[in-house]
Design a protein around this motif. Structure first.
Motif, PDB file in Angstrom:
ATOM      1  N   GLY B   9      94.034  42.619  90.510  1.00  0.00           N
ATOM      2  CA  GLY B   9      94.010  42.365  89.080  1.00  0.00           C
ATOM      3  C   GLY B   9      95.420  42.213  88.517  1.00  0.00           C
ATOM      4  O   GLY B   9      96.363  42.812  89.014  1.00  0.00           O
ATOM      5  N   ASP B  10      95.531  41.396  87.471  1.00  0.00           N
ATOM      6  CA  ASP B  10      96.857  41.128  86.896  1.00  0.00           C
ATOM      7  C   ASP B  10      96.694  40.471  85.542  1.00  0.00           C
ATOM      8  O   ASP B  10      95.571  40.172  85.105  1.00  0.00           O
ATOM      9  N   LEU B  11      97.805  40.253  84.875  1.00  0.00           N
ATOM     10  CA  LEU B  11      97.841  39.477  83.634  1.00  0.00           C
ATOM     11  C   LEU B  11      98.015  38.009  84.027  1.00  0.00           C
ATOM     12  O   LEU B  11      98.950  37.664  84.771  1.00  0.00           O
ATOM     13  N   VAL B  12      97.130  37.160  83.530  1.00  0.00           N
ATOM     14  CA  VAL B  12      97.189  35.737  83.868  1.00  0.00           C
ATOM     15  C   VAL B  12      96.958  34.916  82.607  1.00  0.00           C
ATOM     16  O   VAL B  12      96.234  35.354  81.697  1.00  0.00           O
ATOM     17  N   GLN B  13      97.547  33.742  82.560  1.00  0.00           N
ATOM     18  CA  GLN B  13      97.389  32.880  81.393  1.00  0.00           C
ATOM     19  C   GLN B  13      96.047  32.160  81.413  1.00  0.00           C
ATOM     20  O   GLN B  13      95.475  31.928  82.490  1.00  0.00           O
ATOM     21  N   PRO B  14      95.544  31.811  80.233  1.00  0.00           N
ATOM     22  CA  PRO B  14      94.296  31.024  80.182  1.00  0.00           C
ATOM     23  C   PRO B  14      94.433  29.763  81.022  1.00  0.00           C
ATOM     24  O   PRO B  14      95.472  29.095  80.987  1.00  0.00           O
ATOM     25  N   GLY B  15      93.377  29.468  81.775  1.00  0.00           N
ATOM     26  CA  GLY B  15      93.393  28.327  82.673  1.00  0.00           C
ATOM     27  C   GLY B  15      93.931  28.646  84.056  1.00  0.00           C
ATOM     28  O   GLY B  15      93.842  27.815  84.967  1.00  0.00           O
ATOM     29  N   GLY B  16      94.465  29.816  84.223  1.00  0.00           N
ATOM     30  CA  GLY B  16      95.055  30.216  85.490  1.00  0.00           C
ATOM     31  C   GLY B  16      94.032  30.714  86.497  1.00  0.00           C
ATOM     32  O   GLY B  16      92.829  30.725  86.249  1.00  0.00           O
TER      33      GLY B  16
END
Lengths: 110, 118
Positions: B9-16
């Protein structure tokens, strides 16, 4: 994805009996087994009833489950403070070909 | 001790995209169906996907079908969830969950947090 219907909250005092209901349709509860999960805040869920009315080892016999047509219920007798948690019903859905969870019922022990 | 450990799990940008992993121990991983279940912050449980123990059968929730792909490597006691085209609606704690012979979800991972945000 649809959810099975549960009341958002329930409450009782220590020693009381409370019932949590779960309503579905013919494609899920009406034709498949129901499972109940207990989730204490900050922890992963734990199964307390499987296949409608069976209790896993280690779950107190104060917990019981039943199913009739397209509805199911979880009953907790002799309510204790440690029973305060969120309770979710779950069942396989033949039409969606997936598992459905109820929206959850937050049980408060007053 | 029988356990599942999920990660990735991680922080990801929309569309990523993101790939989650789940490793089982203390039981015969190749004998059990494994599911992914997620829980958005302050919300209820949502089933995401199913992976059959041996025959390759997989199922997906409507909300992720076509974007998520589950796979497993029984030789490494591992299950994976490849998540593409992520949106804010995918923000949740993702649990890897074992289904036992009674189809009960009896062993849960500790959860891995996916946050989709710009």
């Amino acid at each position: 994805q649809s959810v099975l219907s549960q009341a958002p909250s329930a409450s009782g005092t220590p020693g009381q009996r409370v019932t949590i209901s779960c309503s579905g349709t013919s494609s899920n509860i009406g034709s498949n087994s129901v499972y109940w999960y207990q989730q204490v805040p900050g922890s992963a869920p734990k199964v307390v009833i499987y296949k409608n009315d069976k209790r896993p080892s280690g779950v107190p016999d104060r917990f019981s489950g039943s199913k009739s047509d397209t509805s199911a219920s979880l009953a907790i007798s002799g309510l204790r403070s440690e029973d305060e948690a969120d309770y979710y019903c779950a069942s396989w859905d033949d039409s969606l070909r997936g598992v459905l969870f109820g929206g959850g019922t937050k049980l408060t022990v007053l | 001790e029988m356990r599942l450990v999920d990660s990735g799990g991680d922080l990801v940008q929309p569309g990523g995209s993101l790939r989650l992993s789940c490793v089982g121990s203390g039981f015969a991983f190749n004998n059990y169906d494994i599911n992914w279940v997620r829980q958005a912050p302050g919300k209820g449980l949502e089933w995401v996907s199913y992976s059959n123990a041996n025959d390759g059968t997989t199922y997906y929730a409507d909300s992720v079908r076509g974007r998520f792909t589950v796979s497993r490597d029984n030789a490494k006691n591992s299950l994976f969830l490849q998540m593409n085209s992520l949106t804010s609606d995918d923000t949740a704690l993702y649990y890897c969950v074992r289904a036992n012979i009674e189809d009960a979800f009896d062993i849960w991972g500790q959860g891995t947090l996916v946050t989709v945000s710009s």
